[in-house]
Design a protein around this motif. Structure first.
Motif, PDB file in Angstrom:
ATOM      1  N   PRO A  63       0.843  -1.200   0.000  1.00 49.96           N
ATOM      2  CA  PRO A  63       0.000   0.000   0.000  1.00 49.96           C
ATOM      3  C   PRO A  63       0.877   1.248   0.000  1.00 49.96           C
ATOM      4  O   PRO A  63       2.017   1.216   0.489  1.00 49.96           O
ATOM      5  CB  PRO A  63      -0.772  -0.133   1.306  1.00 49.96           C
ATOM      6  CG  PRO A  63       0.168  -0.869   2.212  1.00 49.96           C
ATOM      7  CD  PRO A  63       0.960  -1.796   1.333  1.00 49.96           C
ATOM      8  N   LEU A  64       0.360   2.350  -0.549  1.00 45.97           N
ATOM      9  CA  LEU A  64       1.120   3.600  -0.508  1.00 45.97           C
ATOM     10  C   LEU A  64       0.175   4.774  -0.590  1.00 45.97           C
ATOM     11  O   LEU A  64      -0.973   4.645  -1.043  1.00 45.97           O
ATOM     12  CB  LEU A  64       2.136   3.667  -1.646  1.00 45.97           C
ATOM     13  CG  LEU A  64       1.604   3.754  -3.073  1.00 45.97           C
ATOM     14  CD1 LEU A  64       2.585   4.515  -3.950  1.00 45.97           C
ATOM     15  CD2 LEU A  64       1.382   2.358  -3.633  1.00 45.97           C
ATOM     16  N   SER A  65       0.673   5.908  -0.161  1.00 40.69           N
ATOM     17  CA  SER A  65      -0.086   7.151  -0.197  1.00 40.69           C
ATOM     18  C   SER A  65       0.697   8.200  -0.972  1.00 40.69           C
ATOM     19  O   SER A  65       1.917   8.135  -1.078  1.00 40.69           O
ATOM     20  CB  SER A  65      -0.365   7.656   1.221  1.00 40.69           C
ATOM     21  OG  SER A  65      -1.176   6.752   1.919  1.00 40.69           O
TER      22      SER A  65
ATOM     23  N   ARG B 180       9.409   1.189   1.265  1.00 36.54           N
ATOM     24  CA  ARG B 180       8.816   1.940   2.363  1.00 36.54           C
ATOM     25  C   ARG B 180       9.606   1.733   3.645  1.00 36.54           C
ATOM     26  O   ARG B 180       9.931   0.596   4.016  1.00 36.54           O
ATOM     27  CB  ARG B 180       7.369   1.493   2.601  1.00 36.54           C
ATOM     28  CG  ARG B 180       6.309   2.326   1.884  1.00 36.54           C
ATOM     29  CD  ARG B 180       6.487   2.320   0.402  1.00 36.54           C
ATOM     30  NE  ARG B 180       5.673   3.348  -0.252  1.00 36.54           N
ATOM     31  CZ  ARG B 180       5.762   3.624  -1.540  1.00 36.54           C
ATOM     32  NH1 ARG B 180       6.607   2.975  -2.312  1.00 36.54           N
ATOM     33  NH2 ARG B 180       5.012   4.560  -2.071  1.00 36.54           N
TER      34      ARG B 180
ATOM     35  N   THR C 135       2.163   5.504   4.961  1.00 35.07           N
ATOM     36  CA  THR C 135       0.864   4.844   4.999  1.00 35.07           C
ATOM     37  C   THR C 135       0.315   4.868   6.416  1.00 35.07           C
ATOM     38  O   THR C 135      -0.641   5.546   6.723  1.00 35.07           O
ATOM     39  CB  THR C 135       0.986   3.396   4.491  1.00 35.07           C
ATOM     40  OG1 THR C 135       1.550   3.410   3.184  1.00 35.07           O
ATOM     41  CG2 THR C 135      -0.367   2.713   4.461  1.00 35.07           C
TER      42      THR C 135
ATOM     43  N   PHE D 129      -4.619   3.760   6.767  1.00 35.78           N
ATOM     44  CA  PHE D 129      -3.982   4.877   6.082  1.00 35.78           C
ATOM     45  C   PHE D 129      -4.021   6.121   6.967  1.00 35.78           C
ATOM     46  O   PHE D 129      -4.958   6.331   7.729  1.00 35.78           O
ATOM     47  CB  PHE D 129      -4.695   5.183   4.766  1.00 35.78           C
ATOM     48  CG  PHE D 129      -4.403   4.197   3.683  1.00 35.78           C
ATOM     49  CD1 PHE D 129      -3.182   4.203   3.032  1.00 35.78           C
ATOM     50  CD2 PHE D 129      -5.356   3.261   3.300  1.00 35.78           C
ATOM     51  CE1 PHE D 129      -2.915   3.290   2.014  1.00 35.78           C
ATOM     52  CE2 PHE D 129      -5.097   2.355   2.279  1.00 35.78           C
ATOM     53  CZ  PHE D 129      -3.870   2.371   1.641  1.00 35.78           C
TER      54      PHE D 129
ATOM     55  N   HIS E 265      -4.710   7.320  -1.867  1.00 36.34           N
ATOM     56  CA  HIS E 265      -4.236   6.019  -1.397  1.00 36.34           C
ATOM     57  C   HIS E 265      -4.310   5.015  -2.545  1.00 36.34           C
ATOM     58  O   HIS E 265      -5.264   5.006  -3.324  1.00 36.34           O
ATOM     59  CB  HIS E 265      -5.080   5.517  -0.231  1.00 36.34           C
ATOM     60  CG  HIS E 265      -5.137   6.454   0.930  1.00 36.34           C
ATOM     61  ND1 HIS E 265      -4.045   7.161   1.386  1.00 36.34           N
ATOM     62  CD2 HIS E 265      -6.179   6.823   1.738  1.00 36.34           C
ATOM     63  CE1 HIS E 265      -4.390   7.900   2.428  1.00 36.34           C
ATOM     64  NE2 HIS E 265      -5.689   7.722   2.654  1.00 36.34           N
TER      65      HIS E 265
END
Length: 751
Positions: free
Chosen positions: A99-101, A113, A132, A150, A156
């Protein structure tokens, strides 16, 4: 409240969660391990001394989904991705998830990350990621569940990646993603569901290998549940629906904890330190990572004939057999004989499907790694320990074919070569002279001939085949394989006192340095180790080996010197040539599997107190509860199974001979719950760092004056009572007939 009741009742129905666990449902963030799972620390050994570290992996025992944070090692402060599972040899990752923002830009789309506050258990993982916030994971057998919290009101995304070049990623509607990835000639698939809408997609990288799925309205809490398959996307979806029916991670965590406490609870210990318990139970956890059952609810894909098979039996793959036949398979034979039969049946199926008995039976087919025909040792050991529910005739057929018709060359599959014909006629694999160029095209460019190791290891495996011949209905084969079992004598040079390479004309290779010759890893003559290690690689005929060395007393002197002999050069020079030779004490190598039986050989020379001394020193020195706590590559559970055995106070030396050598138990009491409903206990009151020597012993109340007992003794249940003290009793276990059986004349088939 009604919804919570529904979730709980559904969890009971689908996942079989016990009433005592219900209080924890819905509270995964505060879940704490209980029972022996409390002592498992998957980060132990996750910084390699020289070669590969362990990985803090999450999985259920012997299951298909295995997940860990992908990074160099535990000292790395960034995570590249989380694989949706791993496949086979050397932790090959399949499908990367992260996952990433923030915006997906040219500069940041593939960056790793930074993480912090990592918590690892076999059934639950969590960490905080820099852009995240918190990510949590829990495994099921063929599926997994990610929960992402998040932070912030930025865009996102979920990043899914193809890691092995060929494949495809597809968004299916608003809340599903599918994928296919080709690796080593076969395919893996996944089907994933998201509990938030996917409002946009973007592909990056060659062949659109990276998919960025944008999540609408910047949700703060997102869950992703997925299934994997080696059959199809549809099967991956079916696996997911069967195993994870709820949008709730807690039932998975609790069910996973129950599965782990069931297998970890097969052995219970008292005494020792908390650090020793962490080493012990973490080692036991590692011993359940392989083999892996890839049957997907009634069908499985086999890379051995490239077909999907219907079967209600498990189909096990991923066995690094050169490493695991020594301790891991004997440990599982002891704890789970029915599973061991299923694993052997899988090997027999692979033989029928492919025409050859596998070496390293990984998911994508046979990897002809290392040396030897060690399926013979594994199957003989199981057979003579009472594991009989497999087709012994068909297994024997495959073992015999591998020995007589396949090439014995390391890292090669296929029919016999001119070197194998030489071996059959002369009883040894010929070595090249220094700087002599290779002329046999089938010899691997890097792995070379490993000529002495090939001779020694196949001598032992052929002895194992001889022991199985009668049970398989072929007693006429016994003389042939017993003759081949003596081949080790052809490479022992008595005037030098070492196993020594010999050329095709029968001349000893000169010049030759037992410590250092053979090139990278000693591969011209040996396998990852030097002559000091391979001097003792005659597990099936230690009596004959000691005779070659001049008798038991001379052999004991050589054992002593093994642990005292200097390197003869700098550590840098040694490890540049022998990077697998880690955990060294003199010339003894704790960090590589061919050495594991060596400390126990004092039991055969009449000095079992030296075994007790050496084993405790090696355990205390090299197996600790920290990031550096494993001295070499933890190949498929091979190294940690040795730790489990040795900390319990006994260990096999010769798979195929159903006896255990007594060492020195770390704990004051070890109780093993056997599959037949009985228990076997090693009781050593007062055992400690200083009280490591056995004064006297009884087995079920009867005096035991030998440093070994049989597998049959163990299966009967009862108590091995050991009286421990700080000073050795140099008379216990030293009688003329006290040594464990190990000679060509001994046959477990006759017992």
């Amino acid at each position: 409240m009604k919804r919570n009741r529904y979730l709980i009742s559904t969890a009971i129905l689908f996942l079989g969660i016990t009433t005592s666990a219900l209080a924890q449902v819905g509270a995964s963030s505060i879940w704490k391990p209980t029972g022996n799972l409390t002592y498992v620390d998957p980060t132990i050994g996750s910084v390699g001394l020289i070669l590969e570290p362990t990985r803090p992996a999450m999985y259920l025992p012997n299951s298909m989904v295995r997940v860990f944070p992908s990074r160099k090692d535990q000292l790395e402060d960034q995570i590249d991705f989380f694989p949706l599972t791993i496949a086979s040899h050397r932790q090959q990752s399949l499908f990367g998830f992260m996952p990433l923002s923030g915006e997906v830009t040219t500069e940041n789309w593939k960056r790793s990350r930074v993480y912090d506050r990592e918590k690892v258990s076999p059934c639950k993982y969590s960490a905080y990621l820099d852009d995240t916030d918190e990510i949590t994971f829990a495994p099921a057998a063929h599926s997994g569940y990610f929960e992402i919290d998040f932070a912030g009101n930025t865009p996102h995304y979920l990043r899914l990646s193809i890691l092995n070049r060929d494949g495809e990623l597809t968004v299916d509607g608003k809340r599903a993603i599918t994928g296919r990835e080709t690796f080593n000639g076969m395919s893996a698939y996944f089907y994933a569901e998201v509990n938030a809408d996917i409002t946009g997609t973007e592909y990056r990288g060659d062949k659109k290998q990276h998919l960025f799925a944008a999540l609408g309205n910047n949700p703060q809490k997102v869950a992703v549940r997925y299934g994997v398959s080696f059959i199809s996307v549809e099967q991956a979806k079916a696996n997911l629906k069967k195993e994870i029916p709820l949008w709730n991670i807690s039932p998975l965590v609790i069910k996973g904890a129950a599965a782990w406490n069931k297998v970890l609870g097969q052995i219970n210990v008292k005494g020792g330190t908390d650090a020793q318990k962490r080493v012990f139970y973490t080692s036991l956890y590692r011993a359940y990572e392989r083999m892996v059952n890839i049957n997907e609810y009634g069908q499985y894909y086999s890379a051995y004939d490239h077909k999907v098979h219907t079967s209600d039996k498990p189909f096990y793959v991923d066995n690094w057999l050169w490493d695991t036949y020594i301790a891991l398979e004997p440990l599982q034979t002891l704890l789970n004989p029915e599973m061991e039969a299923d694993k052997i049946r899988s090997y027999v199926d692979m033989y029928e499907q492919s025409g050859w008995m596998p070496s390293f039976a990984v998911a994508h087919g046979d990897m002809p790694c290392m040396t030897g025909n060690h399926a013979a040792a594994w199957m003989a050991d199981a057979w003579f320990k009472g594991v009989r529910n497999f087709d012994i005739a068909k297994a024997y057929e495959g073992l015999k074919k591998n020995s007589l018709q396949a090439t014995l060359l390391p890292w090669r599959n296929g029919p016999a070569t001119s070197l194998d014909a030489f071996y059959a006629e002369h009883g040894y694999m010929p070595s090249l002279k220094p700087d002599e160029k290779e002329t046999v095209k089938e010899v691997h460019d890097f792995e070379r001939r490993q000529a002495v190791a090939v001779t020694l290891e196949n001598s032992y495996d052929d002895w194992c085949i001889a022991q199985l011949a009668k049970a398989a209905g072929h007693p006429e084969d016994i003389p042939l394989f017993m003759k081949r079992a003596t081949n080790y004598k052809n490479v022992y040079r008595a005037d030098k006192g070492f196993m020594w390479p010999k050329d095709a004309d029968g001349n000893w290779i000169e010049p030759f340095d037992p410590k250092f010759s053979g090139g990278q890893g000693g591969r011209d003559y040996f396998t990852e180790n030097n002559a000091y290690t391979y001097n003792w690689d005659v597990k099936h005929d230690l009596t004959g080996l000691f005779d070659l060395m001049g008798g038991k007393a001379k052999a004991e002197e050589k054992l002593d010197q093994l642990f005292r002999e200097n390197l003869g050069r700098s550590k840098y020079s040694l490890w540049y040539t022998f990077p697998d030779a880690t955990g060294m004490v003199g010339q003894f190598v704790m960090g590589n599997e061919p050495s594991f039986h060596i400390p126990y050989l004092y039991n055969y020379t009449g000095a079992p107190w030296k075994t007790q001394k050496r084993i405790r020193m090696l355990l205390d020195t090299w197996y600790t509860d920290n990031l550096f706590g494993i001295p070499g590559d933890e190949d498929g559970g091979g190294m940690t199974a040795f730790v489990v055995f040795s900390m319990m106070g006994f260990c096999p030396v010769t798979p195929g001979i159903p006896v255990y050598n007594i060492g020195s138990p770390v704990f004051s009491e070890i109780t093993i719950k056997l599959a037949n409903g009985k228990t076997f206990t090693v009781s050593a009151p007062g055992s400690s760092v200083t009280k490591k020597y056995i004064q006297r012993a009884t087995l079920n109340g009867q005096p035991l004056n030998v440093p070994w007992f049989t597998h049959e003794d163990l299966l009967k249940g009862g108590v091995l009572q050991l009286v421990m003290d700080e000073s050795p009793n140099k008379q216990w276990g030293t009688g003329e007939q006290a040594a464990p059986p190990s000679s060509l004349n001994y046959s477990p088939a006759a017992k």
